[in-house]
Design a protein around this motif. Structure first.
Motif, PDB file in Angstrom:
ATOM      1  N   PRO A 161     -13.673 -88.619  47.452  1.00 35.95           N
ATOM      2  CA  PRO A 161     -13.600 -90.028  47.053  1.00 35.95           C
ATOM      3  C   PRO A 161     -12.575 -90.247  45.951  1.00 35.95           C
ATOM      4  CG  PRO A 161     -15.532 -89.009  46.085  1.00 35.95           C
ATOM      5  CD  PRO A 161     -14.939 -87.993  47.024  1.00 35.95           C
ATOM      6  N   GLU A 162     -12.037 -91.439  45.917  1.00 33.86           N
ATOM      7  CA  GLU A 162     -11.137 -91.841  44.848  1.00 33.86           C
ATOM      8  C   GLU A 162     -11.743 -93.040  44.134  1.00 33.86           C
ATOM      9  OE1 GLU A 162      -7.087 -92.306  46.052  1.00 33.86           O
ATOM     10  OE2 GLU A 162      -7.003 -90.327  47.014  1.00 33.86           O
ATOM     11  N   PHE A 163     -11.215 -93.338  42.949  1.00 35.60           N
ATOM     12  CA  PHE A 163     -11.825 -94.368  42.118  1.00 35.60           C
ATOM     13  C   PHE A 163     -10.764 -95.335  41.594  1.00 35.60           C
ATOM     14  CE2 PHE A 163     -14.355 -90.530  41.968  1.00 35.60           C
ATOM     15  CZ  PHE A 163     -15.648 -90.992  42.190  1.00 35.60           C
ATOM     16  N   GLN A 164     -11.155 -96.606  41.533  1.00 28.24           N
ATOM     17  CA  GLN A 164     -10.293 -97.649  40.984  1.00 28.24           C
ATOM     18  C   GLN A 164     -11.122 -98.511  40.047  1.00 28.24           C
ATOM     19  OE1 GLN A 164      -6.825 -98.558  41.312  1.00 28.24           O
ATOM     20  NE2 GLN A 164      -7.561 -99.787  39.592  1.00 28.24           N
ATOM     21  N   ALA A 165     -10.661 -98.645  38.811  1.00 30.84           N
ATOM     22  CA  ALA A 165     -11.380 -99.457  37.825  1.00 30.84           C
ATOM     23  C   ALA A 165     -10.845-100.882  37.812  1.00 30.84           C
ATOM     24  CB  ALA A 165     -11.248 -98.827  36.441  1.00 30.84           C
TER      25      ALA A 165
ATOM     26  N   TYR B 220     -16.731-102.998  32.412  1.00 30.11           N
ATOM     27  CA  TYR B 220     -15.743-102.870  33.488  1.00 30.11           C
ATOM     28  C   TYR B 220     -16.426-102.286  34.716  1.00 30.11           C
ATOM     29  CZ  TYR B 220     -15.530 -98.017  31.759  1.00 30.11           C
ATOM     30  OH  TYR B 220     -15.851 -96.748  31.338  1.00 30.11           O
ATOM     31  N   ALA B 221     -15.784-102.456  35.851  1.00 34.27           N
ATOM     32  CA  ALA B 221     -16.327-101.965  37.121  1.00 34.27           C
ATOM     33  C   ALA B 221     -15.459-100.826  37.631  1.00 34.27           C
ATOM     34  CB  ALA B 221     -16.365-103.090  38.149  1.00 34.27           C
ATOM     35  N   VAL B 222     -16.097 -99.874  38.287  1.00 35.92           N
ATOM     36  CA  VAL B 222     -15.364 -98.772  38.926  1.00 35.92           C
ATOM     37  C   VAL B 222     -15.774 -98.726  40.392  1.00 35.92           C
ATOM     38  CG1 VAL B 222     -14.899 -96.301  38.982  1.00 35.92           C
ATOM     39  CG2 VAL B 222     -15.221 -97.451  36.785  1.00 35.92           C
ATOM     40  N   LEU B 223     -14.788 -98.805  41.255  1.00 31.54           N
ATOM     41  CA  LEU B 223     -15.006 -98.788  42.701  1.00 31.54           C
ATOM     42  C   LEU B 223     -14.786 -97.381  43.237  1.00 31.54           C
ATOM     43  CD1 LEU B 223     -15.296-100.426  45.438  1.00 31.54           C
ATOM     44  CD2 LEU B 223     -12.797-100.554  45.406  1.00 31.54           C
ATOM     45  N   ALA B 224     -15.715 -96.909  44.057  1.00 27.80           N
ATOM     46  CA  ALA B 224     -15.563 -95.618  44.735  1.00 27.80           C
ATOM     47  C   ALA B 224     -15.211 -95.889  46.194  1.00 27.80           C
ATOM     48  CB  ALA B 224     -16.854 -94.811  44.637  1.00 27.80           C
ATOM     49  N   TYR B 225     -14.185 -95.197  46.682  1.00 26.85           N
ATOM     50  CA  TYR B 225     -13.761 -95.429  48.066  1.00 26.85           C
ATOM     51  C   TYR B 225     -13.194 -94.154  48.676  1.00 26.85           C
ATOM     52  CZ  TYR B 225      -8.973 -95.655  46.207  1.00 26.85           C
ATOM     53  OH  TYR B 225      -7.777 -95.361  45.590  1.00 26.85           O
ATOM     54  N   VAL B 226     -13.276 -94.109  49.989  1.00 26.12           N
ATOM     55  CA  VAL B 226     -12.640 -93.036  50.752  1.00 26.12           C
ATOM     56  C   VAL B 226     -11.289 -93.575  51.207  1.00 26.12           C
ATOM     57  CG1 VAL B 226     -12.773 -91.555  52.780  1.00 26.12           C
ATOM     58  CG2 VAL B 226     -14.861 -92.159  51.543  1.00 26.12           C
ATOM     59  N   PRO B 227     -10.177 -92.938  50.830  1.00 26.90           N
ATOM     60  CA  PRO B 227      -8.862 -93.469  51.209  1.00 26.90           C
ATOM     61  C   PRO B 227      -8.752 -93.672  52.720  1.00 26.90           C
ATOM     62  CG  PRO B 227      -8.619 -91.689  49.635  1.00 26.90           C
ATOM     63  CD  PRO B 227     -10.066 -91.696  50.053  1.00 26.90           C
ATOM     64  N   SER B 228      -8.765 -94.910  53.127  1.00 31.82           N
ATOM     65  CA  SER B 228      -8.673 -95.254  54.546  1.00 31.82           C
ATOM     66  C   SER B 228      -8.167 -96.685  54.637  1.00 31.82           C
ATOM     67  CB  SER B 228     -10.043 -95.124  55.219  1.00 31.82           C
ATOM     68  OG  SER B 228      -9.934 -95.294  56.610  1.00 31.82           O
ATOM     69  N   THR B 229      -7.020 -96.859  55.257  1.00 33.76           N
ATOM     70  CA  THR B 229      -6.394 -98.181  55.279  1.00 33.76           C
ATOM     71  C   THR B 229      -6.495 -98.848  56.643  1.00 33.76           C
ATOM     72  OG1 THR B 229      -4.231 -97.229  55.820  1.00 33.76           O
ATOM     73  CG2 THR B 229      -4.751 -97.533  53.486  1.00 33.76           C
ATOM     74  N   ALA B 230      -6.380-100.164  56.603  1.00 36.89           N
ATOM     75  CA  ALA B 230      -6.331-100.964  57.828  1.00 36.89           C
ATOM     76  C   ALA B 230      -5.228-102.002  57.648  1.00 36.89           C
ATOM     77  CB  ALA B 230      -7.671-101.650  58.086  1.00 36.89           C
ATOM     78  N   ALA B 231      -4.552-102.306  58.732  1.00 38.22           N
ATOM     79  CA  ALA B 231      -3.467-103.288  58.677  1.00 38.22           C
ATOM     80  C   ALA B 231      -4.047-104.691  58.658  1.00 38.22           C
ATOM     81  CB  ALA B 231      -2.539-103.117  59.874  1.00 38.22           C
ATOM     82  N   GLY B 232      -3.609-105.492  57.681  1.00 34.63           N
ATOM     83  CA  GLY B 232      -4.055-106.873  57.603  1.00 34.63           C
ATOM     84  C   GLY B 232      -3.256-107.758  58.546  1.00 34.63           C
TER      85      GLY B 232
ATOM     86  N   LYS C  14     -17.747 -99.610  57.662  1.00 33.89           N
ATOM     87  CA  LYS C  14     -19.060 -99.092  58.064  1.00 33.89           C
ATOM     88  C   LYS C  14     -19.083 -97.568  58.028  1.00 33.89           C
ATOM     89  CE  LYS C  14     -22.439 -99.273  61.833  1.00 33.89           C
ATOM     90  NZ  LYS C  14     -22.726 -99.785  63.213  1.00 33.89           N
ATOM     91  N   ASP C  15     -18.029 -96.945  58.540  1.00 32.95           N
ATOM     92  CA  ASP C  15     -17.952 -95.481  58.526  1.00 32.95           C
ATOM     93  C   ASP C  15     -17.918 -94.947  57.100  1.00 32.95           C
ATOM     94  OD1 ASP C  15     -17.944 -95.462  61.266  1.00 32.95           O
ATOM     95  OD2 ASP C  15     -15.764 -95.265  61.456  1.00 32.95           O
ATOM     96  N   ALA C  16     -17.192 -95.647  56.219  1.00 32.84           N
ATOM     97  CA  ALA C  16     -17.086 -95.212  54.826  1.00 32.84           C
ATOM     98  C   ALA C  16     -18.439 -95.305  54.122  1.00 32.84           C
ATOM     99  CB  ALA C  16     -16.048 -96.060  54.093  1.00 32.84           C
ATOM    100  N   LEU C  17     -19.189 -96.363  54.398  1.00 37.60           N
ATOM    101  CA  LEU C  17     -20.514 -96.514  53.784  1.00 37.60           C
ATOM    102  C   LEU C  17     -21.448 -95.387  54.221  1.00 37.60           C
ATOM    103  CD1 LEU C  17     -20.957-100.384  54.149  1.00 37.60           C
ATOM    104  CD2 LEU C  17     -20.690 -99.114  52.008  1.00 37.60           C
ATOM    105  N   GLU C  18     -21.364 -95.026  55.505  1.00 35.47           N
ATOM    106  CA  GLU C  18     -22.211 -93.944  56.015  1.00 35.47           C
ATOM    107  C   GLU C  18     -21.777 -92.594  55.450  1.00 35.47           C
ATOM    108  OE1 GLU C  18     -21.945 -94.275  60.233  1.00 35.47           O
ATOM    109  OE2 GLU C  18     -23.226 -96.065  60.352  1.00 35.47           O
ATOM    110  N   SER C  19     -20.466 -92.359  55.423  1.00 39.64           N
ATOM    111  CA  SER C  19     -19.962 -91.081  54.906  1.00 39.64           C
ATOM    112  C   SER C  19     -20.221 -90.958  53.411  1.00 39.64           C
ATOM    113  CB  SER C  19     -18.460 -90.961  55.181  1.00 39.64           C
ATOM    114  OG  SER C  19     -18.190 -91.028  56.563  1.00 39.64           O
ATOM    115  N   GLY C  20     -20.026 -92.066  52.684  1.00 37.61           N
ATOM    116  CA  GLY C  20     -20.226 -92.038  51.240  1.00 37.61           C
ATOM    117  C   GLY C  20     -21.658 -91.752  50.852  1.00 37.61           C
ATOM    118  N   SER C  21     -22.597 -92.193  51.693  1.00 33.38           N
ATOM    119  CA  SER C  21     -24.012 -91.953  51.378  1.00 33.38           C
ATOM    120  C   SER C  21     -24.343 -90.466  51.400  1.00 33.38           C
ATOM    121  CB  SER C  21     -24.903 -92.713  52.368  1.00 33.38           C
ATOM    122  OG  SER C  21     -24.728 -92.211  53.690  1.00 33.38           O
TER     123      SER C  21
END
Length: 267
Positions: free
Chosen positions: A24-28, A83-95, A140-147
């Motif tokens: 996981p990576e983090f962004q504040a 402050y808030a810190v977001l945890a995420y799995v680096p995974s992008t989608a095209a807008g 959805k996949d990130a939420l499941e994997s992160g758990s």
């Protein structure tokens, strides 16, 4: 019993494998971006909205008032202690705007005086332009994997969280990103306009070339006639030969050579 142990062992192996492969990576984000409501039954409802590339999400949840003090977090927002810190799995989608957005979000924590708080009922919502079916599937996949990672707000991720917290994303940085994004759009518009002009010029070019070719042919024919006129020698009047009497060249006093020269001259 053996089957149960085997299943538990397999589940443990899957969790260990996920923990080792997922990084996981983090962004504040600055507390100035948070909306915090008054405390109700010991919890504040909060919302964090970020809609500047590469982020397009909204996070809602409830945070427990530290020590039961309903004013602590609200005061901390003004003092810059929240402050808030977001945890995420680096995974992008095209807008829909053609840009890439990070959509692998799976957890978030609010910090007060550099200490994690207690959060419940956390929900993520993707925002336009990165909220299509494909992006939602990645979330959805990130939420499941992160758990499977368990609690990421401590232990081996402390260093990464501290590094992210040292440089939180605030309003000024978001405005800079937005300005940069807007500038790119303007450049794209300029490129498209230039492309349309070039295409229009290319459509007109054959007509201009045809006209120029006709003009060139006319000029060439005109020059050709002028050259031909210059090349044709002007009619000259033939000089009438002066009649010379044969007696002149038959003068006995002339030598044979002089007589021949006289005859050639008078021809």
């Amino acid at each position: 019993m053996k089957k149960l142990i085997a299943v538990l062992f397999l589940a443990f192996a899957v969790v260990c494998s996920a923990q080792s492969s997922l990084k996981p990576e983090f962004q504040a984000f600055s507390g100035a971006l948070l909306k915090l409501k008054k405390v109700e039954k010991g919890y504040h409802k909060f919302r964090l909205t970020v809609d500047v590339n590469p982020w397009a999400f909204q996070a809602d949840g409830e945070v427990q008032a530290p020590g039961g003090d309903g004013d602590a977090l609200i005061t901390g927002l003004f003092d810059g202690d929240v402050y808030a810190v977001l945890a995420y799995v680096p995974s992008t989608a095209a807008g829909s705007d053609g840009k890439e957005y990070q959509v692998g979000l799976f957890d978030m924590m609010l910090y007060f005086d550099d200490e994690p708080t207690k959060i419940r009922n956390l929900r993520f919502k993707l925002l336009p332009p990165a909220n299509d079916e494909w992006a939602m599937g990645i979330l959805k996949d990130a939420l499941e994997s992160g758990s499977l990672l368990g609690n990421v707000w401590g232990g081996k991720y402390d260093k990464a969280i501290t590094k992210a917290s040292a440089d939180p994303m605030d309003k000024a940085k978001l405005r800079a990103l937005q300005k940069k994004s807007g500038k790119k759009i303007d450049e794209d518009a300029t490129i498209n306009a230039r492309k349309r002009r070039v295409e229009a010029d290319e459509e007109v070019a054959p007509k201009k070339k045809k006209k120029a070719a006709m003009e060139d042919d006319a000029s060439f024919n005109k020059r050709k006639r002028r050259v031909e006129a210059e090349e044709e020698p002007a009619p000259t009047k033939k000089k009438k030969k002066k009649k010379v009497s044969g007696d002149e060249c038959d003068d006995p006093s002339l030598s044979i050579k002089e007589k021949r020269r006289c005859q050639l001259k008078n021809k």
